[in-house]
Motif scaffolding. Structure first.
Motif, PDB file in Angstrom:
ATOM      1  N   LYS A 149      42.801  56.811  44.147  1.00  0.00           N
ATOM      2  CA  LYS A 149      42.579  56.196  44.978  1.00  0.00           C
ATOM      3  C   LYS A 149      43.260  56.133  46.022  1.00  0.00           C
ATOM      4  CE  LYS A 149      41.656  52.323  41.636  1.00  0.00           C
ATOM      5  NZ  LYS A 149      41.669  50.875  41.378  1.00  0.00           N
ATOM      6  N   LEU A 193      47.392  48.627  35.502  1.00  0.00           N
ATOM      7  CA  LEU A 193      46.382  49.398  35.585  1.00  0.00           C
ATOM      8  C   LEU A 193      45.614  49.611  36.604  1.00  0.00           C
ATOM      9  CD1 LEU A 193      44.656  50.852  33.492  1.00  0.00           C
ATOM     10  CD2 LEU A 193      43.156  48.675  33.178  1.00  0.00           C
ATOM     11  N   THR A 201      48.613  42.137  37.047  1.00  0.00           N
ATOM     12  CA  THR A 201      47.471  42.732  37.619  1.00  0.00           C
ATOM     13  C   THR A 201      46.151  41.974  37.108  1.00  0.00           C
ATOM     14  OG1 THR A 201      48.467  44.803  37.575  1.00  0.00           O
ATOM     15  CG2 THR A 201      46.072  44.807  37.190  1.00  0.00           C
ATOM     16  N   GLY A 254      41.612  39.398  38.499  1.00  0.00           N
ATOM     17  CA  GLY A 254      40.677  38.689  37.866  1.00  0.00           C
ATOM     18  C   GLY A 254      40.440  37.358  38.213  1.00  0.00           C
ATOM     19  N   GLY A 265      32.461  48.323  40.433  1.00  0.00           N
ATOM     20  CA  GLY A 265      32.834  49.805  40.559  1.00  0.00           C
ATOM     21  C   GLY A 265      32.052  50.550  39.510  1.00  0.00           C
ATOM     22  N   ILE A 281      36.093  51.795  36.153  1.00  0.00           N
ATOM     23  CA  ILE A 281      35.183  50.754  36.661  1.00  0.00           C
ATOM     24  C   ILE A 281      36.096  49.539  35.896  1.00  0.00           C
ATOM     25  CG2 ILE A 281      34.531  51.098  33.915  1.00  0.00           C
ATOM     26  CD1 ILE A 281      31.681  50.042  35.294  1.00  0.00           C
TER      27      ILE A 281
HETATM   28  C1  HEM Z   1      33.848  39.026  39.547  1.00  0.00           C
HETATM   29  C2  HEM Z   1      34.931  39.507  39.157  1.00  0.00           C
HETATM   30  C3  HEM Z   1      35.346  40.827  39.384  1.00  0.00           C
HETATM   31  C4  HEM Z   1      35.032  41.856  40.332  1.00  0.00           C
HETATM   32  C5  HEM Z   1      33.993  41.731  41.193  1.00  0.00           C
HETATM   33  C6  HEM Z   1      36.202  42.857  39.953  1.00  0.00           C
HETATM   34  C7  HEM Z   1      35.887  44.117  40.543  1.00  0.00           C
HETATM   35  C8  HEM Z   1      36.621  45.280  40.410  1.00  0.00           C
HETATM   36  C9  HEM Z   1      36.347  46.545  40.823  1.00  0.00           C
HETATM   37  C10 HEM Z   1      35.224  46.802  41.810  1.00  0.00           C
HETATM   38  C11 HEM Z   1      37.061  47.598  40.321  1.00  0.00           C
HETATM   39  C12 HEM Z   1      37.380  49.008  40.516  1.00  0.00           C
HETATM   40  C13 HEM Z   1      38.181  49.210  41.783  1.00  0.00           C
HETATM   41  C14 HEM Z   1      38.086  50.893  42.070  1.00  0.00           C
HETATM   42  O1  HEM Z   1      37.506  51.509  41.451  1.00  0.00           O
HETATM   43  O2  HEM Z   1      38.812  51.099  43.231  1.00  0.00           O
HETATM   44  C15 HEM Z   1      38.002  46.643  39.454  1.00  0.00           C
HETATM   45  C16 HEM Z   1      39.129  47.076  38.609  1.00  0.00           C
HETATM   46  C17 HEM Z   1      39.813  46.354  37.903  1.00  0.00           C
HETATM   47  N1  HEM Z   1      39.762  45.029  37.543  1.00  0.00           N
HETATM   48 FE1  HEM Z   1      38.110  43.923  38.183  1.00  0.00          FE
HETATM   49  N2  HEM Z   1      36.656  42.692  38.782  1.00  0.00           N
HETATM   50  C18 HEM Z   1      36.561  41.450  38.406  1.00  0.00           C
HETATM   51  C19 HEM Z   1      37.048  40.681  37.458  1.00  0.00           C
HETATM   52  C20 HEM Z   1      38.265  41.068  36.787  1.00  0.00           C
HETATM   53  C21 HEM Z   1      39.070  40.521  35.837  1.00  0.00           C
HETATM   54  C22 HEM Z   1      38.711  39.048  35.298  1.00  0.00           C
HETATM   55  C23 HEM Z   1      40.042  41.311  35.165  1.00  0.00           C
HETATM   56  C24 HEM Z   1      40.844  41.111  34.243  1.00  0.00           C
HETATM   57  C25 HEM Z   1      41.106  40.024  33.599  1.00  0.00           C
HETATM   58  C26 HEM Z   1      39.991  42.538  35.934  1.00  0.00           C
HETATM   59  C27 HEM Z   1      40.883  43.652  35.908  1.00  0.00           C
HETATM   60  C28 HEM Z   1      40.548  44.693  36.773  1.00  0.00           C
HETATM   61  C29 HEM Z   1      41.596  45.943  36.381  1.00  0.00           C
HETATM   62  C30 HEM Z   1      42.910  45.770  35.616  1.00  0.00           C
HETATM   63  C31 HEM Z   1      40.985  47.124  37.229  1.00  0.00           C
HETATM   64  C32 HEM Z   1      41.486  48.270  37.263  1.00  0.00           C
HETATM   65  C33 HEM Z   1      40.719  49.019  36.382  1.00  0.00           C
HETATM   66  C34 HEM Z   1      41.413  50.543  36.290  1.00  0.00           C
HETATM   67  O3  HEM Z   1      41.732  51.103  37.471  1.00  0.00           O
HETATM   68  O4  HEM Z   1      41.388  51.303  35.149  1.00  0.00           O
HETATM   69  N3  HEM Z   1      39.023  42.422  36.977  1.00  0.00           N
HETATM   70  N4  HEM Z   1      37.720  45.368  39.279  1.00  0.00           N
END
Ligand code: HEM
Length: 474
Positions: A83, A99, A275, A280, A410, A415
């Protein structure tokens, strides 16, 4: 009318989006636009060419909208990309070593440890906790004064926050949910704007106005989260199994690295609580806000959706989880996230030179930008890319979409861990709202702006109307 027929007739209007120009921007223009609304930097050629490379404000950069090249960078050779510092500088102050912002070994360990929290089985258990806040939101909106215009973006932020509070802490927030929610809103209002100092690569210790203004809010919810964890640990010592079953906080406290058996430190639990809320809450709220707006502009789809939701029965969680009863509801959300991806841009830095499967050469240190906003409207990948056509995502058509042409969550090892959680949540909330309410857009056309997430610049003013025909009260 069937869902597919309804959606076929419903793309008369072009949903609002900045109209890309064809003139190249000067460095100053680029800087100003990046600060005000990065969506406006894209030129016509970005929507036509699969790969655009060249010297930019951040040095050499490559904008990828080629699915094969994207798969290479995000999946096949993901280890060569981290990143980028800008993304980390913007997010890290609030999210600590959670995370989303962790890298290297720390990230690998955290991802292994946290993966079991979001398996389909775990999400199924949490879905039961989502129905209550979703139905409460519908009731709250139904009580409003007839004809009153309200900002439904705020309502969506509230309901997604309530759902996180319920699934994460069983809604036992020590200092009161309202104060916590307000601190969170303040944080998002002040945090995350790209600061010119970041673009110029100024050292982290130089204060950035936005982040400085967000400090009290960050400090407030850090203190709150520490108090919530301490209280939970006390409760668990007295009564190891909570009456409503384990929530996400229990799961975080119980989580163990499958390779080493070690759990998370208290600081890591806290950083991940923040986070999950940070990652989220606004994202899902924006997906819902844009879904309601797009529906308000497409009466045929709205009617077909009402038919679907009425037939789905009382148990929305079961319908959302089974994937059958609410196919159009889900398709509307997916199409809304195609046009308005809540995370409109992903960026990475190349750690070493890379030849991307003969597609292009990415030198060490280059900035790689993969913009879901751009990708989802790319002329070579979508027919009528600027139209709202949820039928693209109905079963049968959904399977024909190129995997790396649609990236709201992603792809690859990083993802979104909350993807299933978010989809089930958004489906339950949209169905609960559509079951009893209609939404009529009031005021000027909304302007999408990229400010951490992709949101409407002035909120989303709407009249909420009871489906029984009676205007509802605020
Ligand atoms: C419509 C809702 C959501 C969208 C569009 C979304 C979108 C994304 C995207 C695009 C990434 C990847 C970022 C990257 O690769 O640079 C990401 C990572 C992440 N998201 Fe979501 N997210 C959503 C909901 C949530 C929810 C509900 C949670 C937790 C309760 C969450 C927790 C995370 C976490 C912890 C990461 C990091 C994962 C990692 O790097 O291993 N997200 N999200």
């Amino acid at each position: 009318m069937t869902a597919a027929n309804a959606t076929r007739t419903a793309h008369r209007r072009r949903p609002p989006a900045p109209v890309p120009g064809d003139r190249e921007l000067s460095r100053l223009e680029l800087l100003l636009r990046l600060r005000q609304n990065p969506l406006t930097i894209w030129r016509q050629r970005h929507f036509r060419e699969p790969i655009v490379a060249g010297e930019g404000i951040f040095g050499y950069g490559v904008v990828l909208s080629d699915p094969v090249a994207i798969r290479h960078v995000l999946v096949e050779n993901a280890a060569n990309y981290r990143k980028d510092d800008l993304q980390r500088t913007i997010l890290a102050p609030g999210l600590g070593e959670g995370l989303l912002t962790a890298e290297g070994e720390a990230w690998k360990r955290a991802r292994r440890t946290l993966a079991p929290l979001f398996t389909p089985r775990a999400v199924t258990a949490l879905a039961r906790r989502m129905e209550g806040p979703a139905e409460a939101a519908a009731r709250r909106m139904a009580r409003r004064r007839p004809g009153r215009v309200v900002d439904i973006a705020q309502d969506m932020t509230r309901v997604t926050y309530d759902i996180l509070a319920e699934t994460m802490f069983s809604n036992a927030i020590a200092g009161g949910a309202d104060a916590f929610g307000k601190a969170l809103t303040r944080y998002f209002e002040t945090q995350g704007k790209i600061d010119p100092l970041d673009i110029l690569g100024a050292p982290a210790w130089l204060p950035r106005l936005g982040r400085w203004m967000a400090r009290p809010a960050v400090a407030f919810f850090e203190t709150q989260v520490t108090a919530i964890i301490a209280e939970r640990q006390m409760l668990r010592a007295q009564r190891p199994v909570a009456s409503g079953g384990p929530d996400l906080l229990d799961a975080l406290l119980d989580a163990r690295d499958p390779e080493t058996g070690t759990g998370l430190s208290e600081a890591e639990v806290g950083a991940n609580v923040i986070t999950f809320i940070g990652a989220g809450h606004e994202t899902t709220a924006n997906a819902l806000t844009w879904s309601l707006y797009l529906l308000s502009q497409a009466p045929e789809i709205r009617e077909a959706l009402e038919v679907e939701v009425d037939a789905a029965g009382e148990d929305l969680a079961a319908a959302a989880l089974s994937g059958n009863g609410l196919a159009l509801t889900r398709a509307v959300i997916e199409e809304a996230m195609r046009l308005y991806p809540p995370v409109p841009s992903l960026s990475r830095t190349a750690l070493a030179d890379d030849a991307v499967g003969g597609r292009c050469f990415i030198p060490k240190g280059a900035l790689v930008v993969i913009s879901p906003y751009l990708l989802h409207r790319h002329e070579t990948l979508w027919s009528e890319p600027d139209r709202f056509r949820p039928e693209r995502f109905l079963p049968g058509a959904r399977e024909t979409i190129e995997r790396y042409a649609y990236l709201p969550f992603g792809a690859g090892p990083r993802i979104c861990i909350g993807q299933q959680f978010a989809m089930v949540e958004a489906t339950i909330v949209l169905a609960a709202l559509v079951r009893s309410l209609r939404f009529e857009h009031a005021g000027e056309e909304p302007a999408p702006v990229h400010h951490v997430t992709l949101r409407p610049r002035q909120g989303m003013p709407m009249r909420v109307i009871s489906r029984k025909g009676k205007r509802q009260e605020a």
